[in-house]
Design an enzyme around this catalytic site. Structure first.
Site, PDB file in Angstrom:
ATOM      1  N   ASP A   1      48.587  42.038  33.321  1.00 35.60           N
ATOM      2  CA  ASP A   1      47.457  42.208  34.234  1.00 35.60           C
ATOM      3  C   ASP A   1      47.203  40.884  34.955  1.00 35.60           C
ATOM      4  OD1 ASP A   1      44.643  44.190  34.191  1.00 35.60           O
ATOM      5  OD2 ASP A   1      44.580  42.194  35.064  1.00 35.60           O
TER       6      ASP A   1
ATOM      7  N   ASP B   1      47.654  45.742  40.166  1.00 34.27           N
ATOM      8  CA  ASP B   1      47.822  44.461  39.458  1.00 34.27           C
ATOM      9  C   ASP B   1      48.136  44.597  37.979  1.00 34.27           C
ATOM     10  OD1 ASP B   1      45.272  44.938  38.203  1.00 34.27           O
ATOM     11  OD2 ASP B   1      44.920  42.776  38.181  1.00 34.27           O
ATOM     12  N   GLU B   2      48.400  45.820  37.524  1.00 42.01           N
ATOM     13  CA  GLU B   2      48.661  45.926  36.090  1.00 42.01           C
ATOM     14  C   GLU B   2      49.683  47.004  35.776  1.00 42.01           C
ATOM     15  OE1 GLU B   2      45.389  47.651  33.369  1.00 42.01           O
ATOM     16  OE2 GLU B   2      44.589  47.941  35.391  1.00 42.01           O
TER      17      GLU B   2
HETATM   18  P1  TTP Z   1      41.097  44.143  37.362  1.00 44.12           P
HETATM   19  O1  TTP Z   1      42.430  43.819  36.761  1.00 44.12           O
HETATM   20  O2  TTP Z   1      40.186  45.038  36.623  1.00 44.12           O
HETATM   21  O3  TTP Z   1      40.294  42.801  37.620  1.00 44.12           O
HETATM   22  P2  TTP Z   1      40.788  41.409  38.135  1.00 44.12           P
HETATM   23  O4  TTP Z   1      42.281  41.334  38.221  1.00 44.12           O
HETATM   24  O5  TTP Z   1      40.067  41.083  39.406  1.00 44.12           O
HETATM   25  O6  TTP Z   1      40.253  40.418  37.019  1.00 44.12           O
HETATM   26  P3  TTP Z   1      40.804  40.195  35.530  1.00 44.12           P
HETATM   27  O7  TTP Z   1      41.242  38.766  35.490  1.00 44.12           O
HETATM   28  O8  TTP Z   1      39.648  40.453  34.636  1.00 44.12           O
HETATM   29  O9  TTP Z   1      41.933  41.166  35.327  1.00 44.12           O
HETATM   30  O10 TTP Z   1      41.300  44.758  38.802  1.00 44.12           O
HETATM   31  C1  TTP Z   1      42.352  44.377  39.670  1.00 44.12           C
HETATM   32  C2  TTP Z   1      41.891  44.401  41.104  1.00 44.12           C
HETATM   33  O11 TTP Z   1      41.410  45.712  41.444  1.00 44.12           O
HETATM   34  C3  TTP Z   1      40.745  43.470  41.386  1.00 44.12           C
HETATM   35  O12 TTP Z   1      41.172  42.151  41.707  1.00 44.12           O
HETATM   36  C4  TTP Z   1      40.043  44.140  42.522  1.00 44.12           C
HETATM   37  C5  TTP Z   1      40.300  45.619  42.321  1.00 44.12           C
HETATM   38  N1  TTP Z   1      39.093  46.254  41.757  1.00 44.12           N
HETATM   39  C6  TTP Z   1      38.187  46.850  42.626  1.00 44.12           C
HETATM   40  O13 TTP Z   1      38.412  46.899  43.846  1.00 44.12           O
HETATM   41  N2  TTP Z   1      37.041  47.414  42.102  1.00 44.12           N
HETATM   42  C7  TTP Z   1      36.758  47.388  40.762  1.00 44.12           C
HETATM   43  O14 TTP Z   1      35.707  47.894  40.328  1.00 44.12           O
HETATM   44  C8  TTP Z   1      37.700  46.772  39.879  1.00 44.12           C
HETATM   45  C9  TTP Z   1      37.430  46.717  38.389  1.00 44.12           C
HETATM   46  C10 TTP Z   1      38.848  46.224  40.415  1.00 44.12           C
HETATM   47 MG    MG Z   2      43.504  42.009  36.656  1.00 45.09          MG
END
Ligand code: TTP
Ligand code: MG
Length: 357
Positions: free
Chosen positions: A13, A107-108
């Protein structure tokens, strides 16, 4: 006889994904609390960087609330096209290590590396290597969880964020789940968590001490899955059906090159690798071929055309077109891409129905 061994699943992720891309591309954002989203009165944030998180700012938070928590927060608009491109690149990196990939979002992804012989078969080292590739090629960081199943791997990838990884080997699963808050289990939202708490269940250890019958009275059908998760059990295979709308292979050159002939020579090298990858992908019909060039000013260009096979002549012709855009710039990366037909959703649905029957 093949010995039964535990599976090796990696969950990868990206760290504060959209915000990290903005910080990478605009250095002025690097040392300030930053969020991506709209800044209008009714907009919500997509995500924010770790500096903003110190103030309590979070994904999906209304921008107004975020500004109250962190008045100096800078909110920028997202650039979806860039995030998608990064996503394609990280998936290409994953595909160097295994063909069993289940992307969950841009992203994951889950990777099953049980049968991979790379990195001496060590999933821990594979995860490290993948994160290093991501950092070296994209200047972004990712975190990873390594475990015998999807459920534990996903929770583990959050443990040492940002830019960290957490290994839960089979013998550590019990210890890992026992102290786990039920809040962290996917499927348990704030309401269910509150309900479980009101019955005295806060951690997986509490669930383990109970029974499916008792849990059914609280969470209904979810009881069996919850009981199994609390025991660290998750037998789900990776769902690879959502995989691959494209296949890409690319190389960043050790030194920039300045002629079409040299670029064509790179195609000669990349094409056999592309074919090897292609052979491992079943049930995907090619509909497009493309060439990507990145120039030494970091701008890039792609040229695509419809095609039903990975043909060298077509790649060469596309390269000629793409190279016309170099205008004296050196080429630092050459990539080949194939686009696949969308899987027929109706057919997939039928297969699922049949499986259920
Ligand atoms: P996530 O992997 O949930 O969050 P992140 O990568 O920003 O942070 P972390 O380091 O905790 O993993 O989500 C990936 C992307 O998806 C995030 O950068 C933006 C998008 N996203 C949204 O648009 N709305 C949301 O509610 C969430 C949770 C994510
Ligand atoms: Mg993330």
């Amino acid at each position: 006889m093949k010995q039964l061994t535990a599976k090796k699943i990696i969950h990868i992720d990206m760290d504060c994904f959209y915000a990290a891309v903005e910080m990478r591309d605009f250095p002025e954002y690097q040392n300030i609390p930053l969020a991506v989203g709209g800044d209008g009165p009714r907009s919500v944030l997509s995500t924010c960087n770790y500096q903003a998180r110190k103030f309590g700012v979070r994904s999906a938070m209304p921008a107004i609330k975020a500004k109250q928590l962190c008045p100096e927060l800078t909110i920028v608009h997202g650039r979806m096209a860039v995030y998608k491109e990064v996503s394609i690149h990280i998936r290409e990196i994953f595909s160097r290590y295994t063909d069993i990939i289940e992307p969950l979002s841009l992203d994951e992804a889950y990777l099953d590396v049980t049968d991979s012989e790379l990195c001496q078969g060590s999933a821990t080292l594979i995860a490290k290597q993948i994160r290093a590739d991501i950092f070296n090629e994209l200047n972004l960081t990712a975190s990873a969880g390594i475990a015998p199943n999807k459920f534990i791997a996903k929770i583990a990838s959050d443990e040492n964020k940002p830019n960290g990884q957490c290994v839960v080997s089979p013998d550590k699963v019990t210890f890992f789940v026992e102290q786990l808050s039920l809040k962290k289990i996917p499927g348990i939202g704030p309401k269910t968590f509150q309900k479980l708490q009101s019955f005295g269940f806060s951690t997986c250890a509490d669930i383990r001490a109970s029974s499916i019958a008792k849990l059914t009275t609280i969470v209904g059908k979810f009881a069996t899955s919850l009981y199994q998760k609390a025991h660290g059990i998750d037998n789900r295979e990776l769902d690879v059906s959502r995989q691959r709308k494209s296949l890409a292979i690319e190389t960043t050159l050790a030194a920039d090159i300045y002629s079409e002939t040299e670029c064509l020579a790179i195609i000669d090298k990349l094409l056999p690798k592309l074919v090897v990858r292609l052979e491992k992908i079943k049930d995907r019909k090619i509909v497009k071929q493309g060439i990507k060039l990145k120039f030494n000013d970091f701008n890039q260009t792609t040229v695509e055309q419809q095609s039903l096979a990975a043909q060298q002549d077509t790649f060469n012709a596309l390269l000629t077109k793409a190279y016309e855009r170099a205008n004296g710039r050196g080429v630092r990366l050459v990539g080949l891409t194939l686009g696949f037909a969308e899987p027929n959703v109706a057919d997939e649905f039928k297969t699922k129905q049949l499986t259920l029957l």
